[in-house]
Design a protein around this motif. Structure first.
Motif, PDB file in Angstrom:
ATOM      1  N   PHE A 232       2.509  60.127  35.081  1.00  0.00           N
ATOM      2  CA  PHE A 232       3.427  60.991  34.447  1.00  0.00           C
ATOM      3  C   PHE A 232       3.395  61.294  33.182  1.00  0.00           C
ATOM      4  CE2 PHE A 232       6.496  58.423  37.030  1.00  0.00           C
ATOM      5  CZ  PHE A 232       7.608  59.077  36.906  1.00  0.00           C
ATOM      6  N   SER A 233       2.166  61.337  33.235  1.00  0.00           N
ATOM      7  CA  SER A 233       1.173  62.229  32.125  1.00  0.00           C
ATOM      8  C   SER A 233       1.151  63.923  32.595  1.00  0.00           C
ATOM      9  CB  SER A 233       0.262  61.807  31.536  1.00  0.00           C
ATOM     10  OG  SER A 233      -0.619  62.668  30.289  1.00  0.00           O
ATOM     11  N   LEU A 234       1.014  63.634  33.771  1.00  0.00           N
ATOM     12  CA  LEU A 234       0.079  64.833  34.992  1.00  0.00           C
ATOM     13  C   LEU A 234       1.390  65.409  35.042  1.00  0.00           C
ATOM     14  CD1 LEU A 234      -2.187  63.137  37.751  1.00  0.00           C
ATOM     15  CD2 LEU A 234      -2.746  64.999  35.731  1.00  0.00           C
ATOM     16  N   LEU A 235       2.980  64.427  35.397  1.00  0.00           N
ATOM     17  CA  LEU A 235       4.192  64.983  35.800  1.00  0.00           C
ATOM     18  C   LEU A 235       4.270  65.634  34.670  1.00  0.00           C
ATOM     19  CD1 LEU A 235       5.282  62.011  37.717  1.00  0.00           C
ATOM     20  CD2 LEU A 235       3.826  64.358  38.864  1.00  0.00           C
ATOM     21  N   ARG A 236       4.298  65.469  33.677  1.00  0.00           N
ATOM     22  CA  ARG A 236       5.248  66.207  32.150  1.00  0.00           C
ATOM     23  C   ARG A 236       3.534  67.324  32.154  1.00  0.00           C
ATOM     24  NH1 ARG A 236       5.916  61.012  30.509  1.00  0.00           N
ATOM     25  NH2 ARG A 236       3.931  60.828  29.427  1.00  0.00           N
ATOM     26  N   ASP A 237       2.687  67.259  32.334  1.00  0.00           N
ATOM     27  CA  ASP A 237       1.304  68.216  32.107  1.00  0.00           C
ATOM     28  C   ASP A 237       1.482  69.772  32.577  1.00  0.00           C
ATOM     29  OD1 ASP A 237       0.868  67.335  29.801  1.00  0.00           O
ATOM     30  OD2 ASP A 237      -0.955  66.822  30.752  1.00  0.00           O
ATOM     31  N   GLY A 238       2.078  68.854  34.187  1.00  0.00           N
ATOM     32  CA  GLY A 238       2.907  69.982  35.715  1.00  0.00           C
ATOM     33  C   GLY A 238       4.069  70.656  35.352  1.00  0.00           C
ATOM     34  N   PHE A 239       4.686  69.831  34.476  1.00  0.00           N
ATOM     35  CA  PHE A 239       5.895  70.339  34.251  1.00  0.00           C
ATOM     36  C   PHE A 239       6.371  71.513  33.490  1.00  0.00           C
ATOM     37  CE2 PHE A 239      10.555  70.388  31.575  1.00  0.00           C
ATOM     38  CZ  PHE A 239      10.849  71.411  33.318  1.00  0.00           C
ATOM     39  N   LEU A 240       5.489  70.806  32.355  1.00  0.00           N
ATOM     40  CA  LEU A 240       5.247  72.039  31.030  1.00  0.00           C
ATOM     41  C   LEU A 240       4.236  72.609  31.608  1.00  0.00           C
ATOM     42  CD1 LEU A 240       5.276  69.632  28.164  1.00  0.00           C
ATOM     43  CD2 LEU A 240       7.369  70.993  28.664  1.00  0.00           C
ATOM     44  N   LEU A 241       3.195  72.797  31.670  1.00  0.00           N
ATOM     45  CA  LEU A 241       1.855  73.758  31.613  1.00  0.00           C
ATOM     46  C   LEU A 241       2.034  74.855  33.084  1.00  0.00           C
ATOM     47  CD1 LEU A 241      -0.056  71.611  29.687  1.00  0.00           C
ATOM     48  CD2 LEU A 241       1.391  73.553  28.420  1.00  0.00           C
ATOM     49  N   GLN A 242       1.907  73.866  34.281  1.00  0.00           N
ATOM     50  CA  GLN A 242       1.378  74.622  35.251  1.00  0.00           C
ATOM     51  C   GLN A 242       2.991  75.964  35.763  1.00  0.00           C
ATOM     52  OE1 GLN A 242      -0.034  73.126  37.690  1.00  0.00           O
ATOM     53  NE2 GLN A 242       0.243  75.027  39.520  1.00  0.00           N
ATOM     54  N   GLU A 243       1.415  76.951  36.077  1.00  0.00           N
ATOM     55  CA  GLU A 243       2.015  77.993  36.398  1.00  0.00           C
ATOM     56  C   GLU A 243       3.223  78.374  37.947  1.00  0.00           C
ATOM     57  OE1 GLU A 243       0.114  81.362  35.089  1.00  0.00           O
ATOM     58  OE2 GLU A 243      -0.144  80.715  32.845  1.00  0.00           O
ATOM     59  N   GLY A 244       4.125  78.845  37.906  1.00  0.00           N
ATOM     60  CA  GLY A 244       3.842  78.795  39.651  1.00  0.00           C
ATOM     61  C   GLY A 244       4.788  78.093  40.175  1.00  0.00           C
ATOM     62  N   LEU A 245       5.841  76.816  39.443  1.00  0.00           N
ATOM     63  CA  LEU A 245       6.394  76.046  40.104  1.00  0.00           C
ATOM     64  C   LEU A 245       7.368  76.743  40.087  1.00  0.00           C
ATOM     65  CD1 LEU A 245       6.400  72.645  37.880  1.00  0.00           C
ATOM     66  CD2 LEU A 245       5.238  73.372  40.574  1.00  0.00           C
ATOM     67  N   SER A 246       7.930  76.281  42.000  1.00  0.00           N
ATOM     68  CA  SER A 246       9.505  76.515  42.026  1.00  0.00           C
ATOM     69  C   SER A 246      10.467  76.167  41.154  1.00  0.00           C
ATOM     70  CB  SER A 246       9.670  76.779  43.437  1.00  0.00           C
ATOM     71  OG  SER A 246      10.111  75.115  43.645  1.00  0.00           O
TER      72      SER A 246
END
Length: 170
Positions: free
Chosen positions: A122-136
């Motif tokens: 969930f740390s990865l998922l939170r980072d992905g949600f907050l920091l990841q560019e290009g998410l639909s």
């Protein structure tokens, strides 16, 4: 081709011996080496992300048969989920959907077996949600929903249900 039964899985890509092993594991998990089964499922999932959804169904069925403890499958399932939580996978809606679907199905049980790995995931998922560019937008919505789902002790509040699923149906 008519509706396939609940017991039919997409395992045709495996050789006949592996198909037989998987079918046996689905019917009688205690009669097979679950470490071997888990490794086969993980290896195929890492080669073919589309298979990950089927892998989740297979693992879920194996776990449910005879209320079998899923200890042998915990780490391989986590490995698949961690793969789906990587930045390249989070950019693909189908993979985010698969990840979220599996967490809805077995997230609570996985957390009971190894809460530290769930925290890392969930740390990865939170980072992905907050920091990841290009998410639909859909991927962002799915990630936010699963983060809230876990935060609410693996239950969907009425307000969350209304918010997430009225957005989808409107």
């Amino acid at each position: 081709m008519g509706e396939t039964g609940r017991e039919e899985y997409k395992i045709q890509s495996f050789d006949s011996e592996t198909q037989k092993l998987l079918k046996t594991a689905l019917k009688d998990p205690s009669s097979v080496d679950l470490d071997k089964v888990a490794n086969i499922i993980v290896d195929q999932s890492l080669k073919d992300c589309v298979f990950s959804k089927e892998a989740g169904r297979i693992c879920y069925t194996i776990i449910q048969v005879n209320n079998m403890p899923m200890m042998a499958l915990v780490n391989p399932v986590y490995d698949c989920l961690f793969r789906l939580a990587q930045p390249d996978s989070l950019r693909k809606e189908e993979e985010v959907d698969c990840l979220v679907l599996q967490l809805h199905r077995i997230g609570e049980q996985l957390e009971k077996m190894n809460s530290q790995r769930m925290d890392e995931l969930f740390s990865l998922l939170r980072d992905g949600f907050l920091l990841q560019e290009g998410l639909s937008s859909l991927s962002q919505l799915l990630l936010l929903e699963i983060i809230e789902f876990r935060a609410a002790d693996w239950k969907m509040t009425d307000a969350a249900q209304k918010y997430y699923y009225s957005e989808v149906t409107d």
